[in-house]
Write a protein that holds these residues in place. Sequence first.
Motif, mmCIF file in Angstrom:
data_model
loop_
_atom_site.group_PDB
_atom_site.id
_atom_site.type_symbol
_atom_site.label_atom_id
_atom_site.label_comp_id
_atom_site.label_asym_id
_atom_site.label_seq_id
_atom_site.Cartn_x
_atom_site.Cartn_y
_atom_site.Cartn_z
ATOM 1 N N ARG A 66 -9.158 -2.745 -0.524
ATOM 2 C CA ARG A 66 -8.256 -1.610 -0.607
ATOM 3 C C ARG A 66 -7.371 -1.701 -1.849
ATOM 4 O O ARG A 66 -7.092 -0.709 -2.509
ATOM 5 N N GLU A 87 0.765 4.005 -3.070
ATOM 6 C CA GLU A 87 0.500 5.434 -2.880
ATOM 7 C C GLU A 87 1.494 6.282 -3.677
ATOM 8 O O GLU A 87 1.110 7.204 -4.403
ATOM 9 N N ASP A 125 -8.602 -0.367 -5.140
ATOM 10 C CA ASP A 125 -8.549 1.078 -5.370
ATOM 11 C C ASP A 125 -7.344 1.475 -6.215
ATOM 12 O O ASP A 125 -7.272 2.592 -6.713
ATOM 13 N N TYR A 126 -6.389 0.550 -6.358
ATOM 14 C CA TYR A 126 -5.149 0.912 -7.053
ATOM 15 C C TYR A 126 -5.030 0.258 -8.428
ATOM 16 O O TYR A 126 -3.952 0.175 -8.976
ATOM 17 N N GLU A 161 0.889 6.020 -7.411
ATOM 18 C CA GLU A 161 -0.302 6.733 -7.843
ATOM 19 C C GLU A 161 -0.032 8.237 -7.911
ATOM 20 O O GLU A 161 -0.444 8.902 -8.865
ATOM 21 N N ASP A 162 0.712 8.743 -6.903
ATOM 22 C CA ASP A 162 1.078 10.156 -6.930
ATOM 23 C C ASP A 162 1.946 10.470 -8.148
ATOM 24 O O ASP A 162 1.920 11.577 -8.667
ATOM 25 N N PHE A 210 0.829 -1.208 0.000
ATOM 26 C CA PHE A 210 0.000 0.000 0.000
ATOM 27 C C PHE A 210 0.863 1.259 0.000
ATOM 28 O O PHE A 210 0.526 2.256 -0.642
ATOM 29 N N ALA A 211 2.009 1.210 0.703
ATOM 30 C CA ALA A 211 2.916 2.362 0.712
ATOM 31 C C ALA A 211 3.443 2.627 -0.698
ATOM 32 O O ALA A 211 3.422 3.763 -1.192
#
Lengths: 299, 417
Positions: free
Chosen positions: B239, B180, B242-243, B183-184, B176-177
């Motif tokens: 979760r 993130e 979502d990615y 995605e940014d 998840f890290a």
Amino acid sequence: MRINRDRLIAFLMILPSLVAIAVFVYGFIGWTARSSVSAWEGLLPDYTFTGLTNFIDLFNTPRFQIDIRNTAIFTVLFISTCLILGLVLAVLLDQRIRGEALFRNIYLFPMAISFIVTGVVWRWLLNPATSLERLSGLNLLFHQAGLDFLISKWYTHPSFGIVAIVIPATWQMSGFTMALYLAGIRSIPEELREAARVDGANELVIYRHIVMPMLKAITLSAVIILGHTSLKIFDLVMAITQEGGQGYSADVPALNMWYTTFRALRFGEGAAIAIVILLTVAVLIVPYLVYTFRSEVEA
Amino acid sequence: MSKKRLPNIIAVTLMFAMILLAGCAAQPSGDLEVFSWWTAGGEAEGLEAMLEVFAEQYPDIVVINATVAGGAGVDARAVLATRMQGGDPPGSFQVHAGHELIDTYVVADQMESITFLYEEEGWLDVYPPDLIEILSYDGEIWSVPVNIHRANVLWYNAGVFTEQGLTPPTTMDDFFAVAEVLEDGGIIPLSLGESWTVVHLFETVLLGSMGPDAYSGLWNGSTDWGSSQVTQALENFDRMLDYVNEDFAALSWDQATQLVIDGTAAMNIMGDWAEGYFKAQGWTPGIEFGWVASPGSSGAFDALSDSFGLPKDAPNRDAAIAWLRVCGSKEGQDAFNPIKGSIPAHTGGNRGLYDQYLQSAMDDFASDAIVPSLMHGAAASPSWQQDIIDAVALFLGGRDVSAFQAALVAAAGDAGY
């Protein structure tokens, strides 16, 4: 005894197809009906009678509930769009325009292609990517035309994927509806229209009061043909969505039946789905058959 | 003559007698129909290579190579089911090892147990016990695994990871890290494909969140589907979704892999047949692309296997048994697997024949806990599997975790657990 000999020959001529239909249509319907009330799961047939258990289980599964909703949406939208488009096209072609035969063929051609082929092409056209750098198919076309608000997730929309399936289905079948209507319009005696014109009716009034009422029988036939196509639809949905779209939002009973029967090997439940499809089609067709049978007898 | 030498002499005599007998015994001959869905690129060629090994060892048997294309075997399975029902079994047929075979054909009493082959050929010592467990039912072994694929592999675009200064994730939190950051950076963290690949992802998340023991327990009733452990796994899965790329439902697995190659996406969780796809695009393992076990699942090997079995009333039983001997042998598997891009189930495979990734998979296969794959037929019966596929598909519609878990509990209940 000559008549009897003719009758005998006639009977012998239809006997092969009679036998084939008895076995391969009605025989198999009977077998499916028997399987649908059995406990048959897995490879070995198991004809233990279970009553309506399969049907009750079926109507309790969320996937089948979605299927019913989807079939209803699809049928209503598909039939109404095809009828409206078909009628409009037929009326336009009825204006004795130049190159009528060409247009007639263009509109009718999609019907000559199999749903699988159109499905593969439409799967590409309805590419559901919506982020700008990955647009393709219709979405890209809309973007380049500056119509970004039309960009859609199509058949992968989580709740209304089935609506996207209406587009290719309509594209394929509205030409056929047009042909039906055109034949109907052409069969109306020209004298009737002439008489109306003499009485001072304009073209709009002629269509409204003379042509449309005389097309009722055509509309009925079209609804029957389109209706059973839509209730049984399988190939188009299979080719476009493979497994019924995201969250089964584009799933239909026939697709569910294929996976239930041949992947999950639940033959009893699969047969129950098949019977439900048969019954819904019968609800549509049987009254029509009774109606035509009666009018033939009267004639 | 000492007493100790007598048994040796007897043994040597017996051996000679057996060799003589074997020489006299008629070699199996006649036609043998081998039924499979290996029609595409590497797999069809791999099958050909194995058939060549077979032809050398059994020149008198004429092999009829019957393949049915399409649908990752769904179409072939429909054809096979019809033939088995109709009492017309092929000589031997490809089937996913585990419950797909057991719950379809073994419980229907249409297969012959082949434990005797394992004993004769000494295979019990060269196949991992976890794998034998997956192949067994009722104390007997029912098929010969030809190859092993690993399902829980995370593939990544090494260039993208270097650019972003990231290391590939090994735990769920890492994942998840990393996601993130990606995605940014405007990159799709995880590429995903159509529904079966979503279920594939789901099983690796179950495995990664719960560990191999609890995961295996899901399939034999010792882990409760209603437990909080499962809830945690479902939340991770939710979760993770979502990615992913928004158009996943429209992509095949290889189109999803292509997103990683294009650099549009950074990671993809797919079975190790994806390696062949990367290589077909000219990418070198360990240079342009890399791999790790899917998040949380290192130390576990989520296995699926194509295997061949012995149908009851096989038309030419002797020839079918000869075929199974070749399927299970080191020679047969070393002919098939390097071309197919999978590892031999036989742990004695010749490492030199396999590339860097496959060698690492062979090491893991020999040391990791081996667990059965759900989507690829090893873990659950076809009916249970379909219920889970339905539950996952419906979850994608509403993303309701508690309804999802309730559906999974109900599915396990229907399956008898």
